[in-house]
Design a protein around this motif. Structure first.
Motif, short mmCIF file in Angstrom:
data_model
loop_
_atom_site.label_atom_id
_atom_site.label_comp_id
_atom_site.label_asym_id
_atom_site.label_seq_id
_atom_site.Cartn_x
_atom_site.Cartn_y
_atom_site.Cartn_z
N UNK A 39 0.50 -0.91 -0.25
CA UNK A 39 0.09 -0.15 0.14
C UNK A 39 0.88 1.37 0.25
N UNK A 40 0.60 2.20 -0.64
CA UNK A 40 1.28 3.68 -0.09
C UNK A 40 0.30 4.87 0.72
N UNK A 41 1.68 5.70 0.96
CA UNK A 41 0.78 6.18 2.22
C UNK A 41 -0.88 6.90 2.34
N UNK A 42 -1.43 6.88 1.01
CA UNK A 42 -2.52 7.47 1.10
C UNK A 42 -2.99 8.86 0.67
N UNK A 43 -2.10 9.44 0.16
CA UNK A 43 -2.38 10.63 -0.32
C UNK A 43 -1.62 10.81 -1.64
N UNK A 44 -1.81 9.45 -2.53
CA UNK A 44 -1.17 9.75 -4.11
C UNK A 44 -0.29 9.93 -3.85
N UNK A 45 0.76 10.99 -5.08
CA UNK A 45 2.02 11.04 -4.81
C UNK A 45 2.71 12.11 -4.68
N UNK A 46 1.61 12.59 -3.38
CA UNK A 46 2.24 13.30 -1.95
C UNK A 46 3.10 12.07 -0.98
N UNK A 47 4.38 11.94 -1.74
CA UNK A 47 5.03 11.12 -0.35
C UNK A 47 5.37 11.73 1.05
#
Length: 226
Positions: A39-47
């Protein structure tokens, strides 16, 4: 009764020996040096920039039993605000790299960026050892954020290819690769693991919804750099 007891004993012994002969999943994960984030951080490409992306890799590696290594996200950045570009290929160590099940991905940086790498849908596993949904699956999650050219280097300054160096969840674009090496066409970009196409979408190109709309989910490639 005696026959039954002997059968159970032999069967039990055979099972125990088989289990001992099998490498444990935990041991395999501890040797893992490459994975795709589940999974990703959940804020799109704002990592949260490169630091935030690395932290995401480290957190998931820790959960997967390989947290003693130093993990880096395979991401490039562009020249901006007086800071030089960063090449993804320079962040990930020298190799070799293997997935959570012990399968070799590439022996070094040159092989990783060449035709001989072993990155496929079946080998680009998550830190849990799971296959990432690809083209034809629901939902498709094969778009992996990279912001990188096919040779592992950063794009030149100018057009945004990294969603403002991984700090934007609204306007911009981020180049992605296909973890399953498949796309809409039978061409090199569609088959590229690290440089297939830029993100796009109704919310500006960098939001979580935009990434999902083209077959992504804000996922990353993570490599052990040591």
């Amino acid at each position: 009764m005696i026959r039954i007891e002997k059968t159970v004993t032999i069967s039990g012994l055979a099972l125990a020996m088989a289990l001992l002969a099998m490498p444990s999943a935990q041991a395999q994960s501890a040797d893992m040096t490459f994975f795709v984030t589940s999974n990703g951080p959940g804020k799109g490409a704002d990592l949260g920039g490169l630091e935030g992306a690395d932290a995401q890799c480290q957190k998931l590696a820790q959960a997967g039993g390989a947290g003693t290594k130093t993990w880096r996200a395979y991401l490039s950045t562009q020249v901006a605000d007086g800071k030089p570009a960063v090449n993804a290929k320079d962040r990930i160590g020298k190799g070799p790299w293997q997935n959570a099940k012990g399968t070799m991905i590439a022996k070094d940086v040159a092989e990783l960026h060449g035709a001989a790498n072993n990155l496929t849908k079946q080998t680009a596993l998550s830190e849990k050892g799971e296959v990432i949904n690809g083209r034809g699956d629901a939902p498709n999650r094969h778009d992996i954020l990279t912001g990188t050219q096919p040779d592992g280097t950063a794009f030149a300054a100018g057009d945004d290819k990294t969603c403002k160096n991984w700090t934007s969840s609204t306007q911009g674009a981020a180049v992605v690769g296909h973890a399953d090496r498949q796309g809409l066409r039978d061409d090199e970009p569609s088959k590229s693991w690290n440089s297939s196409h830029p993100s796009r979408g109704a919310e500006g190109g960098c939001s979580q919804a935009d990434l999902k709309s083209t077959g992504g989910d804000g996922l990353l490639y993570c490599f052990a750099a040591n």
